[in-house]
Design a protein around this motif. Sequence first.
Motif, PDB file in Angstrom:
ATOM      1  N   HIS A 142       1.113  -1.217   0.118  1.00 32.54           N
ATOM      2  CA  HIS A 142      -0.082  -0.002   0.046  1.00 32.54           C
ATOM      3  C   HIS A 142       0.980   1.250  -0.034  1.00 32.54           C
ATOM      4  O   HIS A 142       1.535   1.439   1.061  1.00 32.54           O
ATOM      5  N   ILE A 143       0.744   1.793  -1.121  1.00 33.40           N
ATOM      6  CA  ILE A 143       1.509   3.248  -1.171  1.00 33.40           C
ATOM      7  C   ILE A 143       0.833   4.259  -1.455  1.00 33.40           C
ATOM      8  O   ILE A 143      -0.427   4.230  -1.802  1.00 33.40           O
ATOM      9  N   GLY A 144       1.546   5.488  -1.723  1.00 33.44           N
ATOM     10  CA  GLY A 144       0.609   6.745  -1.853  1.00 33.44           C
ATOM     11  C   GLY A 144       0.231   7.332  -0.551  1.00 33.44           C
ATOM     12  O   GLY A 144       0.833   7.575   0.402  1.00 33.44           O
ATOM     13  N   LEU A 145      -1.021   7.730  -0.577  1.00 38.10           N
ATOM     14  CA  LEU A 145      -1.821   8.431   0.674  1.00 38.10           C
ATOM     15  C   LEU A 145      -1.694   7.241   1.563  1.00 38.10           C
ATOM     16  O   LEU A 145      -2.638   6.182   1.211  1.00 38.10           O
ATOM     17  N   GLY A 160       2.115  12.745  -5.420  1.00 40.02           N
ATOM     18  CA  GLY A 160       2.422  12.730  -6.836  1.00 40.02           C
ATOM     19  C   GLY A 160       2.241  14.132  -7.404  1.00 40.02           C
ATOM     20  O   GLY A 160       2.321  14.385  -8.659  1.00 40.02           O
ATOM     21  N   LYS A 161       2.393  15.090  -6.414  1.00 42.24           N
ATOM     22  CA  LYS A 161       2.217  16.568  -7.200  1.00 42.24           C
ATOM     23  C   LYS A 161       3.472  17.143  -7.446  1.00 42.24           C
ATOM     24  O   LYS A 161       3.467  18.003  -8.262  1.00 42.24           O
ATOM     25  N   THR A 162       4.666  16.456  -7.426  1.00 39.71           N
ATOM     26  CA  THR A 162       5.890  17.081  -7.792  1.00 39.71           C
ATOM     27  C   THR A 162       6.637  16.047  -8.570  1.00 39.71           C
ATOM     28  O   THR A 162       6.272  14.739  -8.090  1.00 39.71           O
ATOM     29  N   ASN A 163       7.712  16.033  -9.234  1.00 37.00           N
ATOM     30  CA  ASN A 163       8.427  15.165 -10.026  1.00 37.00           C
ATOM     31  C   ASN A 163       9.228  14.480  -9.127  1.00 37.00           C
ATOM     32  O   ASN A 163       9.050  13.206  -8.984  1.00 37.00           O
ATOM     33  N   GLN A 168       9.491   9.072  -6.416  1.00 36.37           N
ATOM     34  CA  GLN A 168       9.841   8.332  -5.140  1.00 36.37           C
ATOM     35  C   GLN A 168       8.800   7.142  -5.016  1.00 36.37           C
ATOM     36  O   GLN A 168       8.907   6.114  -4.647  1.00 36.37           O
ATOM     37  N   LEU A 169       7.441   7.574  -5.457  1.00 35.72           N
ATOM     38  CA  LEU A 169       6.240   6.581  -5.471  1.00 35.72           C
ATOM     39  C   LEU A 169       6.563   5.231  -6.259  1.00 35.72           C
ATOM     40  O   LEU A 169       6.232   4.334  -6.155  1.00 35.72           O
ATOM     41  N   VAL A 189      -3.448   9.241  -5.208  1.00 33.69           N
ATOM     42  CA  VAL A 189      -2.545   9.754  -6.005  1.00 33.69           C
ATOM     43  C   VAL A 189      -3.132  10.268  -7.330  1.00 33.69           C
ATOM     44  O   VAL A 189      -3.975   9.886  -7.925  1.00 33.69           O
ATOM     45  N   LEU A 190      -2.531  11.377  -7.975  1.00 30.96           N
ATOM     46  CA  LEU A 190      -2.783  11.875  -9.348  1.00 30.96           C
ATOM     47  C   LEU A 190      -2.614  10.969 -10.397  1.00 30.96           C
ATOM     48  O   LEU A 190      -1.973   9.740 -10.341  1.00 30.96           O
ATOM     49  N   SER A 191      -3.935  10.983 -10.953  1.00 29.37           N
ATOM     50  CA  SER A 191      -4.149   9.740 -11.989  1.00 29.37           C
ATOM     51  C   SER A 191      -3.213   9.401 -13.045  1.00 29.37           C
ATOM     52  O   SER A 191      -2.771   8.528 -13.243  1.00 29.37           O
TER      53      SER A 191
END
Length: 269
Positions: A142-145, A160-163, A168-169, A189-191
């Motif tokens: 389980h990753i992301g938020l 995922g809002k920055t490169n 990292q994700l 996470v941004l789609s």
Amino acid sequence: MSIIKNDFEKMNITKIKKAKNNKKLTMITAYDALFAKLFEEIADIILVGDSLNMSFAGKPDTLSATLEQMIYHTNAVCTGAKKAFVVLDMPFGTYINKDEALKNATKVYQETNAAAIKIEGGEDRADIVSHLTKNSIAVVGHIGLMPQYVRSEGGYKVRGKTNEDKEQLIRDAIAIEKAGAFCIVIEGVLSDVAKEISEAIFIPTIGIGAGKDTDGQVLVWSDMLGLFEEFKPKFVRHYLDGATLVKESVAKYKEDVQNKSFPSKDEEY
């Protein structure tokens, strides 16, 4: 609308992994025998989520859920849905190091019929995932938020809002895959980033608030059925106005009791 039943008798880790790029996987939470039985023939995976601490126990977050609670509810789910592929969400504090993780995961396997466990974390937890899988524990990553990080992160924040965060994700997903997990939940996470993560690994990804390009989706059942009224996350679709229907039904029951139309002669012995 016809009910599409899942080929649940044959569901296993091999089949889940083969779904990658072939079939969208459907995961849903359940916390008791009643709803697990309703979901059994439809969902590919039933997750006994630590979300039960909020939707079932009314707590403000998932952090106070205990292993004993998770085992209790998992046993209820497994009793109601004996043929389902059931995953237990390892609660906060039960996998702080490799030894504790293995001890607690072993307890889960010994005391329930869960097919696998789920733990939160990326590169920082890869050694724990590896230790578990090398000791015959099936793991969903389980990753992301990650809800168990809510206090240390200062809230629930979309990832995922920055490169830098995107990279990292992706590293997190690759590390968890290499550690032996058979699928990974990607949350909040941004789609477009979730799509890149899914394309970077060979095991399925299950999205929640991560767009349509993951290999499957998961929702909390009380969110999906419109029973949780405190708030509606952006990523949730209500497939039923459950709270209104329940309240209307209970109000009708009360009305029938008060006007003496219930029970009727047909409902008496």
